[in-house]
Design a protein around this motif. Structure first.
Motif, mmCIF file in Angstrom:
data_model
loop_
_atom_site.group_PDB
_atom_site.id
_atom_site.type_symbol
_atom_site.label_atom_id
_atom_site.label_comp_id
_atom_site.label_asym_id
_atom_site.label_seq_id
_atom_site.Cartn_x
_atom_site.Cartn_y
_atom_site.Cartn_z
ATOM 1 N N MET A 1 0.741 -0.804 -0.475
ATOM 2 C CA MET A 1 -0.040 0.316 -0.060
ATOM 3 C C MET A 1 0.648 1.258 -0.003
ATOM 4 S SD MET A 1 -1.227 2.325 1.963
ATOM 5 C CE MET A 1 -2.666 3.680 2.220
ATOM 6 N N VAL A 2 1.705 1.306 0.495
ATOM 7 C CA VAL A 2 2.860 2.536 1.208
ATOM 8 C C VAL A 2 3.478 2.302 -0.586
ATOM 9 C CG1 VAL A 2 4.624 2.937 2.538
ATOM 10 C CG2 VAL A 2 2.724 2.110 3.199
ATOM 11 N N ALA A 3 4.457 1.422 -0.644
ATOM 12 C CA ALA A 3 4.726 1.411 -2.526
ATOM 13 C C ALA A 3 4.118 2.000 -3.376
ATOM 14 C CB ALA A 3 5.542 -0.032 -2.676
ATOM 15 N N ARG A 4 3.136 1.481 -2.858
ATOM 16 C CA ARG A 4 2.355 2.035 -4.444
ATOM 17 C C ARG A 4 1.556 3.245 -4.214
ATOM 18 N NH1 ARG A 4 -2.079 0.257 -7.941
ATOM 19 N NH2 ARG A 4 -2.372 1.117 -9.426
ATOM 20 N N LYS A 5 1.038 4.119 -3.301
ATOM 21 C CA LYS A 5 1.277 5.479 -2.768
ATOM 22 C C LYS A 5 2.041 6.948 -3.000
ATOM 23 C CE LYS A 5 -0.730 8.594 -0.616
ATOM 24 N NZ LYS A 5 -2.364 9.228 0.887
ATOM 25 N N ALA A 6 3.978 5.718 -2.658
ATOM 26 C CA ALA A 6 4.806 6.397 -2.866
ATOM 27 C C ALA A 6 4.844 6.710 -5.234
ATOM 28 C CB ALA A 6 6.413 6.276 -2.476
ATOM 29 N N GLN A 7 4.960 5.392 -5.221
ATOM 30 C CA GLN A 7 5.194 4.635 -6.649
ATOM 31 C C GLN A 7 4.172 6.293 -7.694
ATOM 32 O OE1 GLN A 7 7.713 2.998 -7.600
ATOM 33 N NE2 GLN A 7 7.321 4.265 -9.508
ATOM 34 N N ASP A 8 3.250 5.773 -7.072
ATOM 35 C CA ASP A 8 2.126 6.869 -7.373
ATOM 36 C C ASP A 8 1.637 8.781 -7.676
ATOM 37 O OD1 ASP A 8 1.085 4.711 -9.260
ATOM 38 O OD2 ASP A 8 -0.744 4.297 -7.381
ATOM 39 N N ASP B 1 -5.197 6.108 0.236
ATOM 40 C CA ASP B 1 -4.836 5.402 -1.107
ATOM 41 C C ASP B 1 -3.892 6.380 -1.874
ATOM 42 O OD1 ASP B 1 -6.533 5.630 -2.768
ATOM 43 O OD2 ASP B 1 -7.594 3.218 -2.201
ATOM 44 N N SER B 2 -3.123 5.456 -2.684
ATOM 45 C CA SER B 2 -2.858 6.184 -3.380
ATOM 46 C C SER B 2 -4.256 7.307 -4.902
ATOM 47 C CB SER B 2 -1.924 5.666 -4.621
ATOM 48 O OG SER B 2 -2.231 4.360 -5.463
ATOM 49 N N ARG B 3 -5.265 6.843 -4.285
ATOM 50 C CA ARG B 3 -5.974 6.755 -5.304
ATOM 51 C C ARG B 3 -6.956 8.025 -4.266
ATOM 52 N NH1 ARG B 3 -8.794 2.490 -8.427
ATOM 53 N NH2 ARG B 3 -7.006 1.969 -9.939
ATOM 54 N N GLY B 4 -6.548 8.604 -3.640
ATOM 55 C CA GLY B 4 -7.234 9.529 -2.152
ATOM 56 C C GLY B 4 -8.823 8.971 -2.133
ATOM 57 N N ASN B 5 -8.545 7.615 -1.380
ATOM 58 C CA ASN B 5 -9.859 6.903 -1.069
ATOM 59 C C ASN B 5 -9.574 6.393 0.064
ATOM 60 O OD1 ASN B 5 -11.393 7.138 -2.874
ATOM 61 N ND2 ASN B 5 -10.459 5.279 -3.931
ATOM 62 N N ALA B 6 -10.211 6.700 1.192
ATOM 63 C CA ALA B 6 -9.919 6.268 2.393
ATOM 64 C C ALA B 6 -10.071 4.998 2.297
ATOM 65 C CB ALA B 6 -11.069 6.869 3.314
ATOM 66 N N HIS B 7 -9.043 4.657 3.559
ATOM 67 C CA HIS B 7 -8.018 3.156 3.568
ATOM 68 C C HIS B 7 -7.372 2.424 4.381
ATOM 69 C CE1 HIS B 7 -5.806 -0.090 1.925
ATOM 70 N NE2 HIS B 7 -6.254 -0.207 0.802
ATOM 71 N N GLU B 8 -8.482 1.201 5.131
ATOM 72 C CA GLU B 8 -7.635 0.869 7.204
ATOM 73 C C GLU B 8 -6.336 0.734 6.631
ATOM 74 O OE1 GLU B 8 -9.188 -3.408 6.022
ATOM 75 O OE2 GLU B 8 -10.699 -2.438 6.758
ATOM 76 N N THR B 9 -5.967 0.725 5.881
ATOM 77 C CA THR B 9 -4.520 0.373 6.145
ATOM 78 C C THR B 9 -3.602 1.032 6.531
ATOM 79 O OG1 THR B 9 -4.750 -1.836 3.815
ATOM 80 C CG2 THR B 9 -2.827 -0.993 4.682
ATOM 81 N N GLY B 10 -3.446 1.979 5.676
ATOM 82 C CA GLY B 10 -3.076 3.553 6.564
ATOM 83 C C GLY B 10 -3.409 3.546 7.767
ATOM 84 N N THR B 11 -4.394 2.947 8.165
ATOM 85 C CA THR B 11 -4.224 2.981 10.105
ATOM 86 C C THR B 11 -3.966 2.065 10.360
ATOM 87 O OG1 THR B 11 -7.030 3.715 9.484
ATOM 88 C CG2 THR B 11 -6.762 3.065 11.776
#
Length: 828
Positions: free
Chosen positions: A563-570, A701-711
């Motif tokens: 999740m973090v890598a995808r966000k940084a990549q995007d 997440d990388s698309r700007g949607n609320a994401h429980e993984t970040g929590t």
């Protein structure tokens, strides 16, 4: 008898001796200025002396009928003085000045003094790209303004000069010279030659702030920045990004002068971007001061179509309270961007689906200085400026402050910030307000009762109904009116100084200002080179961060790492806040196609409200659009962001905006040593990248949607331990501290891994490691008051917390561990 006659005649002769003779004025050429030539930016004094009886008075006027521009804040049609002082003279001062002497005895006399201003060549081109079929003739044009006339010639890309021949015809006019490239030939001083090397220039600049006898290990801010205030004591900025802003503003002032000259000579197409920016700039500079008054704004923006504000109602009539509907008035005023008064409404992506824009409704905030009433005396002054009668101003000030106090209690009692999707119909049933009318006024068209909203603080809106039903309508109207005026004053620079008017222009016409700055001051080849340099630097930072994620110092699960890598990549880097897939000129021209300024007299308040209304319409148009792709994306910034060169991260869009103003010396120099690039621009880009994974950024997440993984990541033991470490010295701005500390670590490690010349420098004997940290400190050097910092700790604390326990810094300056030494906080 004879004695009496003698005395009478004696007095008569005495009177004759003291009778003044009437002598017309005569200008003394020996004591009066003659024609002069001065350099742009100098101060000039024109003197005029005249003799006569009675003593003549001296009056100055311009021969062309234009106003006398005395300084940045004073323009007058004429001035009575024998010494005319002109500050920081510019090409707009050029012309003939009349010194007129008069004393009531005809005739008056005058002398014509010609002022010529020498200034460097300025060039613009009507077309950056010109095409023609093979075998056809073509004309390439550019326009140059210079005094004295510059030496100009054509060259090819290989610098070979083009000579007049049967194939090439070179034409020149008196002032506007057709050319492709001009070169001003002049002597270059030894001092200029010694600074030709960009590395030496940058190094000398940062060393000029250093206090050599201070301790780098004891107080690094004092060591690296101690001389900043002394060096910039007369400058109108207090830190580096303000310095960059000032350079942008001065360049745009220059451009407005060029456009004005072009308008005078050949006119401008009224629908062009240049004409619209020049129109607003000239309105700001020259409109009557009464068009800026609070009363004028209130007459232009009444509370309803058939209703005036209470104090503007004709004296014989009572204000019709029964006609006033507070929610309707807020809807009307929202078209000028007024929000956060009783109700806060913004356009935002849906929390669950960022590809959809929604109206977000929440209770107001009172945190910002312009988001609440001022102290009682300032509130009284504001009411007086709005022409509230003196006899009632104190009572009214106390009443509206009492009303705001009641609102604050409602806000403090509501701790429900959970967002929920509701229809307008559901919201009306839950709160009892006429939301249908309110939102139709905001969006500008009819809406369905099932129109969806994003709603927070539902309890507040239920309690608000009771407060509004029990409040006096005139007090509520006066409160809304006062907050509207405070908002209007906050949204303008309230000054006719050229630089202040440029700031106003950047706030109101941000995309237009960016375009004309780009086209005038960033040649296509230069902008391409800068863009490639910045993208390469950011890509290296991103790759290094992906390596850090893979090393997994936080002990993340595979799902969390992905999740973090995808966000940084995007994360998208947008340089200039312009869509990458569109021709900038055609895009901006189309964007402002619906903005039309009347050709009537200059009226600042009217034009200001027109821009606010235009800006609000553009914001509301997002409700009917899908989210733009990365190549089409541009951001509509708030007014303060619009006139700033500071970069920023957009959380929901996962985009970093890098304004063009950042791409200037000393912040960025394309051909400089890598140590300068990584330590300043590299750190700033790393700082913004880290915002994508701070405690707020991780919620999406990388698309700007609320994401429980970040929590889950924020709640993980090592992440929490890192936060505790970073908060050893308490801060309200933990996300900024994360971005500072993790950003420095990322910038330095990327420098060590990627810099092509990190082990060699031919311009200094100072170690490159020390230069890295000295240049880093430039971002924090300043002499502003600590109360000026918004949403950040003060710069001295930020620099101290970043370097605390950072081993490369301590090693480079030979700092020893002490009892107060803390190990570096680890997060990413």
């Amino acid at each position: 008898m004879f004695d009496s006659i003698f005395l009478v005649h004696k007095q008569f002769f005495l009177n004759i001796n003291f009778l003044p003779f009437s002598v017309p004025p005569n200008i003394d050429d020996a004591l009066t200025s003659s024609d002069i030539i001065v350099r742009e930016g100098d101060n000039v004094t024109l003197r005029c002396k005249a003799k006569g009886s009675p003593e003549p008075t001296i009056k100055w006027k311009r021969d062309d009928g234009n106003k006398l521009v005395i300084n940045k804040s004073l323009e007058v049609p004429e001035l009575e003085t024998d010494s005319l002082e002109l500050e920081k003279i510019s090409r707009l001062h050029m012309g003939a000045y009349l010194c007129i002497a008069s004393n009531g005895v005809p005739p008056s006399v005058s002398k014509r003094i010609k002022v010529s201003v020498d200034f460097s060549p300025m060039v613009w081109i009507p077309h950056q790209l010109v095409g023609t079929p093979m075998g056809f003739n073509i004309t390439l044009e550019c326009f140059i303004e210079a005094n004295p006339t510059s030496l100009n010639y054509w060259t090819r890309e290989n610098d070979q000069m083009i000579i007049e021949s049967p194939k090439y015809t070179l034409l020149a006019a008196m002032m506007w010279i057709a050319c492709l490239l001009f070169v001003l030939i002049c002597a270059v001083s030894t001092a200029q030659k010694s600074e030709a090397n960009s590395n030496t220039r940058l190094l000398n600049n940062l060393l000029s702030y250093v206090v050599e006898d201070a301790s780098a290990c004891g107080n690094y801010f004092e060591y690296a920045c101690g001389k900043y205030a002394e060096r910039h004591i007369n400058d109108p900025f207090s830190e580096i990004t303000q310095m960059l802003d000032h350079k942008v503003n001065k360049n745009l002032v220059q451009l407005m002068e060029e456009l004005y000259q072009r308008y005078q000579l050949q006119g401008l197409i009224k629908s062009s971007v240049e004409a619209k920016t020049l129109r607003f700039y000239m309105t700001c500079r020259n409109a009557s001061l009464n068009t800026r008054s609070a009363e004028h704004y209130l007459r232009l923006a009444p509370p309803d179509e058939d209703l005036t504000w209470p104090q503007l109602t004709p004296r014989a009539a009572a204000w019709p309270k029964h006609q006033f509907k507070w929610i309707k008035t807020l809807g009307y005023l929202h078209r000028f961007g007024l929000s956060n008064v009783l109700i806060n409404v913004i356009i935002t992506p849906n929390f669950q689906n960022s590809s959809e824009f929604l109206l977000d409704l929440s209770m107001p905030s009172f945190e910002g200085e312009s988001q609440h009433l001022n102290i009682l005396m300032e509130t009284i002054a504001t009411l007086r400026a709005m022409k509230v009668p003196s006899k009632s101003v104190l009572t009214l000030a106390r009443k509206i402050k009492g009303f705001e106090f009641a609102l604050r209690i409602l806000v403090e009692d509501d701790d429900d910030d959970e967002s929920q999707l509701m229809s307008v119909h559901q919201l009306e049933n839950a709160t009892g307000h006429d939301w249908q009318m309110f939102f139709e006024l905001i969006v500008g068209h009819r809406i369905s009762p099932y129109f969806r909203l994003q709603v927070q603080n539902l309890h507040y809106f239920t309690a608000l109904k009771q407060l509004m039903d029990s409040s006096d309508a005139q007090v509520v109207a006066s409160y809304i009116m006062t907050r509207f005026v405070i908002y209007i004053l906050e949204d303008s620079m309230d000054d006719r100084d050229p630089v202040e008017c440029i700031k106003d222009m950047r706030r109101g016409l941000n995309l237009a200002s960016t375009l004309i700055y780009e086209e005038r001051f960033l040649a296509p080849a230069t902008l391409h080179q800068y863009t490639e340099d910045v993208k390469e630097l950011f890509d290296q930072l991103r790759r290094q961060f992906l390596l850090q994620i893979d090393q997994n110092s936080l002990g993340l699960t595979n799902k969390q790492k992905r999740m973090v890598a995808r966000k940084a990549q995007d994360v998208v880097l947008n340089i200039g806040n312009m869509p990458r897939s569109r021709d900038h000129r055609s895009f901006v021209s189309q964007y402002y196609d619906g903005l039309v300024f009347p050709s009537a007299d200059l009226d600042y308040g009217r034009e200001h409200l027109k821009l606010l209304e235009f800006r609000t319409r553009k914001e509301m148009a997002q409700l009917h659009q899908t989210v733009l792709s990365a190549k089409e994306f541009f951001f509509m910034p708030d007014p303060n962001t619009a006139m700033s060169s500071s970069p920023y991260y957009l959380m929901r869009q996962n985009v970093i905006i890098v304004p063009y103003g950042l791409l200037q010396e000393p912040f960025f120099v394309s051909d400089s040593h890598d140590v300068f690039k990584y330590s300043l621009l590299g750190f700033v880009l790393a700082h913004e990248l880290m915002h994508s994974v701070d405690t707020t950024g991780l919620l999406f997440d990388s698309r700007g949607n609320a994401h429980e993984t970040g929590t889950e990541i924020i709640s993980s033991p090592r992440f929490k331990a890192g936060l505790v470490c970073m908060n050893r010295i308490k801060t309200q701005y933990i996300d900024e501290r994360i971005a500072d500390i993790a950003g420095l670590d990322l910038a330095y490690s990327t420098y060590l891994r990627n810099a092509r010349n990190r082990n060699y420098a031919d311009f200094t004997k100072i170690s490159l490691e020390q230069i890295f940290f000295l240049n880093l400190a430039q971002f924090f050097c300043g002499d502003g008051d600590t109360t000026n910092f918004v949403d950040h700790d003060d710069d001295e604390m930020r620099l101290q917390q970043m370097l605390q326990g950072f081993a490369p810094f301590h090693k480079s300056f030979g700092c020893l561990k002490s009892s107060s030494y803390h190990d570096k906080c680890q997060l990413w």
